[in-house]
Write an enzyme that holds these catalytic residues in place. Sequence first.
Site, PDB file in Angstrom:
ATOM      1  N   ASN A 180     -10.116   0.034  -0.076  1.00  0.00           N
ATOM      2  CA  ASN A 180      -8.649   0.118  -0.051  1.00  0.00           C
ATOM      3  C   ASN A 180      -8.115  -0.497  -1.346  1.00  0.00           C
ATOM      4  O   ASN A 180      -8.200  -1.711  -1.538  1.00  0.00           O
ATOM      5  CB  ASN A 180      -8.142  -0.637   1.186  1.00  0.00           C
TER       6      ASN A 180
ATOM      7  N   CYS B 217       0.808  -1.227   0.000  1.00  0.00           N
ATOM      8  CA  CYS B 217       0.000   0.000   0.000  1.00  0.00           C
ATOM      9  C   CYS B 217       0.841   1.276   0.000  1.00  0.00           C
ATOM     10  O   CYS B 217       0.329   2.358  -0.278  1.00  0.00           O
ATOM     11  CB  CYS B 217      -0.959   0.005   1.180  1.00  0.00           C
TER      12      CYS B 217
ATOM     13  N   HIS C 268      -3.281   7.464   1.947  1.00  0.00           N
ATOM     14  CA  HIS C 268      -3.706   6.123   1.558  1.00  0.00           C
ATOM     15  C   HIS C 268      -5.093   5.879   2.142  1.00  0.00           C
ATOM     16  O   HIS C 268      -5.354   6.175   3.306  1.00  0.00           O
ATOM     17  CB  HIS C 268      -2.701   5.098   2.095  1.00  0.00           C
TER      18      HIS C 268
END
Length: 339
Positions: free
Chosen positions: A296, A129, A266
């Site tokens: 996500n 990520c 993020h």
Amino acid sequence: MRRYSRITGTGSHLPPKRLTNADLVALLAARGIDTSDEWIVERTGIRARHYVDDGVNASDLAFQACRQALAAAGRQASEIDLIIVATSTPDMVFPSTASILQRKLTEAALAEGDTGAAGGAAFDVQAVCSGFIYALTVADALIQAGAAQRALVVGAEVFSRILDFNDRTTCVLFGDGAGAVVLEATEHDGSGPAVLASDIHADGRHTDILCVPGTVSGGQVLGDPLLKMDGQAVFKLAVGLLESAAKNALAKAGKAEADIDWLVPHQANIRIMQSTARKLKMPMDKVIVTVQDHGNTSAASIPLALDHGVRTGQIQPGQTLMLEGVGGGFTWGAVLVRL
Ligand code: UT7
């Protein structure tokens, strides 16, 4: 005067198939697994996510995002001499998704009378990520060093392929998508548009709190090829690490929290974003939030949020953006950008 890199265009792409929480609740109920829209919204802020159809890969999403970013920058594929794709869900073991993307961009460009992007460097970055933060840092360094002039920096993921739909603690969280920026060399006295500073880190002692432990060997998948996460452990680490990376990037650039116009974090969990915003003394209306619509999307989430902020007119030229992320590895980092 010195050489900097600057973002000249952004783009993004979401696959058309959209699953709301209600769709997912029904899908999991058919497997005898209990979840609810209330739990997902309250604990994460997620209301929907996008999944690719069979046969669509990370490079396909990346291709669409790059075409948009090139158009926004007013550039042709032939003007690109570096492609970095951040992904943990590559099309193949090898070649890199960046090489496959370069081929697709070149084929499309040739069909339009341009010469295409073949010949420039192309490689993937694997930092889960945090991948886009890592990729942007590497591209900025190569441009500053004079090794590249104009780059496509991409985050592209098909996490729906590695989700365990028998594990409600993870499968409700992730989605697919891609985002891209065109990053170009520029020269000025420091007051113009630029990547101002970056700060990237890893702590390999935490490899097992967020991982896909399987691998390919002898023509077979060895180990479990689906995502595993200790959500609480990740959550606890994430909050502190994001604050320190953002503050390090500010210090390197000689800036303060008050200089940040937009936080582009993020998009894993609205609670983590709220906590980071609090620590940077920023109100939530200065935070680009797309987690409700995207879930996500790992390495794609920051460039997707950035493109969303630019296209909705929230983010304006001249503004200062703090991009920051955290993910498997454990990896984390931040990049301070003046647009
Ligand atoms: O992108 C890389 C970075 N990743 C992240 O930043 C993720 C970080 N972690 C998180 O965002 C959160 O930890 C989660 C959203 C994953 C989980 O939220 P939480 O508040 O930490 O929940 P929890 O794991 O403490 O679980 C609370 C309860 C448990 O039930 P009991 O043991 O209290 O009875 C879980 O079994 O919620 C239950 N639960 C669910 N219930 C309904 C877990 N998943 C679900 C679900 N639906 N999908």
